[in-house]
Design a protein around this motif. Structure first.
Motif, PDB file in Angstrom:
ATOM      1  N   GLU A 117       0.810  -1.227   0.000  1.00  0.00           N
ATOM      2  CA  GLU A 117       0.000   0.000   0.000  1.00  0.00           C
ATOM      3  C   GLU A 117       0.841   1.274   0.000  1.00  0.00           C
ATOM      4  OE1 GLU A 117      -0.016  -2.418   2.273  1.00  0.00           O
ATOM      5  OE2 GLU A 117      -0.044  -1.659   4.332  1.00  0.00           O
ATOM      6  N   ASP A 118       2.152   1.139   0.228  1.00  0.00           N
ATOM      7  CA  ASP A 118       2.993   2.339   0.280  1.00  0.00           C
ATOM      8  C   ASP A 118       3.813   2.561  -0.986  1.00  0.00           C
ATOM      9  OD1 ASP A 118       2.058   2.855   2.762  1.00  0.00           O
ATOM     10  OD2 ASP A 118       3.827   2.133   3.849  1.00  0.00           O
ATOM     11  N   ASP A 167       3.190   3.739  -3.841  1.00  0.00           N
ATOM     12  CA  ASP A 167       3.074   5.023  -4.550  1.00  0.00           C
ATOM     13  C   ASP A 167       3.744   6.172  -3.796  1.00  0.00           C
ATOM     14  OD1 ASP A 167       1.303   4.822  -2.543  1.00  0.00           O
ATOM     15  OD2 ASP A 167      -0.399   5.719  -3.607  1.00  0.00           O
ATOM     16  N   LYS A 168       4.189   5.932  -2.567  1.00  0.00           N
ATOM     17  CA  LYS A 168       4.863   7.015  -1.824  1.00  0.00           C
ATOM     18  C   LYS A 168       6.383   6.956  -1.988  1.00  0.00           C
ATOM     19  CE  LYS A 168       1.850   6.362   2.034  1.00  0.00           C
ATOM     20  NZ  LYS A 168       1.974   5.883   3.369  1.00  0.00           N
ATOM     21  N   SER A 212       7.426  10.276  -3.584  1.00  0.00           N
ATOM     22  CA  SER A 212       6.777  11.501  -3.106  1.00  0.00           C
ATOM     23  C   SER A 212       6.896  11.659  -1.591  1.00  0.00           C
ATOM     24  CB  SER A 212       5.306  11.490  -3.516  1.00  0.00           C
ATOM     25  OG  SER A 212       4.697  10.323  -2.995  1.00  0.00           O
ATOM     26  N   ASP A 213       6.929  10.556  -0.860  1.00  0.00           N
ATOM     27  CA  ASP A 213       6.909  10.662   0.598  1.00  0.00           C
ATOM     28  C   ASP A 213       7.708   9.509   1.229  1.00  0.00           C
ATOM     29  OD1 ASP A 213       6.280  11.303   3.165  1.00  0.00           O
ATOM     30  OD2 ASP A 213       4.182  10.622   3.062  1.00  0.00           O
ATOM     31  N   PRO A 214       9.005   9.451   0.946  1.00  0.00           N
ATOM     32  CA  PRO A 214       9.792   8.302   1.405  1.00  0.00           C
ATOM     33  C   PRO A 214       9.726   8.087   2.918  1.00  0.00           C
ATOM     34  CG  PRO A 214      11.214  10.040   0.528  1.00  0.00           C
ATOM     35  CD  PRO A 214       9.807  10.428   0.216  1.00  0.00           C
ATOM     36  N   GLU A 215       9.565   9.176   3.661  1.00  0.00           N
ATOM     37  CA  GLU A 215       9.558   9.063   5.115  1.00  0.00           C
ATOM     38  C   GLU A 215       8.452   8.113   5.598  1.00  0.00           C
ATOM     39  OE1 GLU A 215       9.201  12.835   7.038  1.00  0.00           O
ATOM     40  OE2 GLU A 215       9.334  11.922   9.043  1.00  0.00           O
ATOM     41  N   HIS A 216       7.331   8.086   4.875  1.00  0.00           N
ATOM     42  CA  HIS A 216       6.207   7.288   5.345  1.00  0.00           C
ATOM     43  C   HIS A 216       6.020   5.971   4.599  1.00  0.00           C
ATOM     44  CE1 HIS A 216       5.242  11.344   7.004  1.00  0.00           C
ATOM     45  NE2 HIS A 216       5.215  10.566   8.077  1.00  0.00           N
ATOM     46  N   VAL A 217       7.069   5.518   3.962  1.00  0.00           N
ATOM     47  CA  VAL A 217       6.991   4.215   3.311  1.00  0.00           C
ATOM     48  C   VAL A 217       7.364   3.145   4.346  1.00  0.00           C
ATOM     49  CG1 VAL A 217       7.992   2.739   1.528  1.00  0.00           C
ATOM     50  CG2 VAL A 217       7.597   5.169   1.058  1.00  0.00           C
TER      51      VAL A 217
END
Ligand code: ASP
Length: 585
Positions: free
Chosen positions: A453-454, A456-457, A460-465
């Motif tokens: 689910e992560d 696509d990040k 764009s948002d590596p911190e929240h992968v």
């Protein structure tokens, strides 16, 4: 040479038996015409008594001489509770001096007075101490059980190269210059990570190895430059399958070594929840005292300090300890203040004590009655309870309280001894930001799979992968790390890109590995279990050198052989190496 049993194995039930023993003289005492000798071998120590007729034969015998003794096991008048064999002694009837020894440069006993550096210089003598010998045998038992259990489960033991190509595990490599190809270097493996994944691609399905790993890390008290992992990898499994293998393995190891029955399956807690509840990704679960988030109680507070922290997105977090407020004087609390301020950059440590049904303490005045009542109710506080509060950013509050939780539990004697609490921490962040390198790096290693689910990040948002990496934690120690791996070449390339490795660079470093992915890579995952850590916990020591036969010091020196050492220029010449002027000794 003949012997009938180990010295340390004799018990009261052996009384009357004729035995032949061999061992080193651990201690000798003369009492009138009698001589008592403590005779030590790998199994332990037994007292041998030489009467008037025999004493003459051992009159020159000194510590560390090797004797062969024939005699009779006899019950002692007064037992010596310090020795496992303390209920008996052996009355010597014949003695042979097998070898003599010079005076040992260290005190060879379990309560040795010799400092550790000197003992390390004479490690072969230090290893004669029964406590160290026991640990060496414990380590052996752990390995034997691991081999047995993994073999039974269909894992195949395969060795991977020590002279290898650098594998990235986040530390510096130990390099070995090539003689045949001057200017080229081998790297000693930081772990067999790439090789074990290649073995999965090779179709071996289930692999293990008791593998030596080398990491040139900054000096730290609990590190050794080389250490051992029980390294495991398997195909076609997921977290459940791998956790099951490790749980069965741990159960067998604990049973075989210390006779302890572990629970059937271990608790699992995702990383984020773990940090929130314990302020640590390796929490000690032998005690409770979880971090409490009091922020909602202060949503409308007029206390400026809390107000501004909340307005800036921070937390009001607390630790509650029951019935111990009287143990915390202002002076003691000042020490805790220093601990959280200097160790964790917390701005302050507030505290409240319950006294006669009301709260007193550093923030009792500025808080309203309603707020204090809310704290009492939320934490269910009773007289003589204490609560420590940190108002700060989430990161600081969690880290400081996480460490304080452990310190206070130890101080208050809340840590249950002889209990083993395992915990899987799952869903680790995939990336962490490296200030040093000014980029995102893989938190575990770049072969770790990402939570579906992560995906696509990723950019764009590596911190929240979140990743599919996990740790197994035991009593506050990280015992192993592992992950489900990426088995898709495109995704592997993307992860390299996300950590700033251009495809060109990635190909240069692990082209062979990326190539291998193209030919049918099975889904796979595994773990690397820190053998030293495991043995330390089982042996109940917190000194890593106690579980390594020939360890280095904290400053990475072998005091016995004096390695690393200077080598001849001739040796360097064939390697094509010239030392810089200021590196010459
Ligand atoms: N290679 C990893 C490590 O050394 C363990 C693993 O992912 O299997 O930590």
């Amino acid at each position: 040479m003949e012997r009938t049993c180990g010295n340390g194995t004799l018990r009261k039930s052996d009384a009357g038996k004729k035995v032949t023993l061999i061992g080193w003289v651990a201690k000798r005492r003369n009492l009138g015409s009698l001589v008592f000798i403590d005779l030590r071998d790998r199994s332990g120590i037994v007292q041998v008594t030489f009467d008037e007729t025999m004493a003459e034969k051992v009159k020159d015998v000194r510590n560390e001489y090797i004797l062969q003794v024939k005699g009779t096991v006899t019950e002692r008048g007064q037992a010596n509770p310090k020795l496992e064999t303390g209920e008996i002694e052996v009355l010597a009837e014949e003695v042979t001096i097998v070898n003599r020894a010079e005076t040992a440069p260290i005190d060879i006993s379990d309560d040795t007075a010799t400092n550790e550096d000197t003992r390390l210089k004479y490690r072969y003598l230090d290893l004669r101490r029964p406590s160290l010998q026991k640990i060496m045998m414990l380590r052996h038992r752990v390995c034997m059980t691991a081999r047995r259990v993994l073999d039974e489960k269909g894992f195949v033991e395969i060795e991977t190269p020590i002279l290898a190509r650098s594998t990235p595990e986040g530390a510096r490599d130990y390099l070995v210059p090539s003689r045949i190809y001057n200017g080229r270097f081998w790297a000693l493996p930081q772990s067999p990570q790439i090789y074990k994944q290649l073995l999965m691609i090779a179709g071996m399905e289930k692999y293990f190895q008791i593998a030596r790993c080398f990491r040139d890390e900054d000096l730290r008290a609990d590190r050794q430059p080389e250490f051992t992992q029980i390294d495991i990898e398997m195909s076609f499994g997921d977290e459940d399958t791998i956790f099951g293998v490790v749980e069965d393995l741990m159960k067998a190891i604990f049973k075989d070594t210390i006779g302890y029955d572990l629970e059937d399956r271990f608790v699992r807690i995702p990383y984020a929840e773990c940090i929130r509840r314990f302020g640590s990704d390796k929490p000690d679960l032998r005690f409770g005292n979880e971090i409490q988030d009091l922020t909602p109680l202060f949503e409308n507070t007029e206390f400026q300090v809390f107000r501004s922290v909340i307005d800036n997105g921070g937390l009001i977090s607390a630790l509650h300890f029951e019935n111990c407020a009287d143990k915390y004087s202002r002076k003691t609390i000042d020490k805790l203040q220093d601990f959280v301020k200097h160790g964790f950059k917390a701005k302050a440590l507030a505290w409240l004590k319950m006294e006669n049904g009301a709260l007193a303490g550093s923030v009792a005045k500025p808080l309203s009655e309603t707020e204090k009542q809310a704290v009492i109710e939320k934490l269910n506080m009773k007289d003589n309870d204490i609560v420590f509060i940190i108002a700060d950013s989430m990161k600081v509050a969690n880290a400081a309280l996480g460490a304080l939780r452990v310190r206070l539990a130890k101080e208050l004697g809340l840590v249950e001894e002889g209990v083993y609490k395992f915990l899987w921490v799952t869903d680790f962040p995939m990336f962490e930001y490296s200030e040093e390198e000014d980029r995102w790096v893989a938190a575990h290693h770049p072969f770790t799979a990402i939570k579906e689910e992560d995906l696509d990040k990723l950019f764009s948002d590596p911190e929240h992968v979140s990743s599919r990496a996990y740790d197994l934690v035991l009593n506050g120690y990280e015992l192993l790390s592992g992950s489900i791996r990426i088995h898709d070449q495109d995704l592997q390339e993307k992860v390299f890109e996300a950590i700033g490795l251009t495809m060109e660079k990635a190909k240069e470093r692990f082209g062979f590995f990326l190539d291998a992915f193209r030919y049918g890579t099975p889904p796979h995952g595994g773990v690397g279990i820190g053998l030293e850590r495991l043995v330390m916990v089982l042996a109940g020591t917190d000194n890593i050198r106690d579980v390594v036969a020939f360890p280095t010091t904290n400053s990475s020196l072998d005091l016995m052989s004096e390695a690393p050492n200077v080598v001849d220029q001739a040796q360097l010449d064939i390697l094509g190496i010239k030392l810089a002027e200021d590196n010459k000794e």
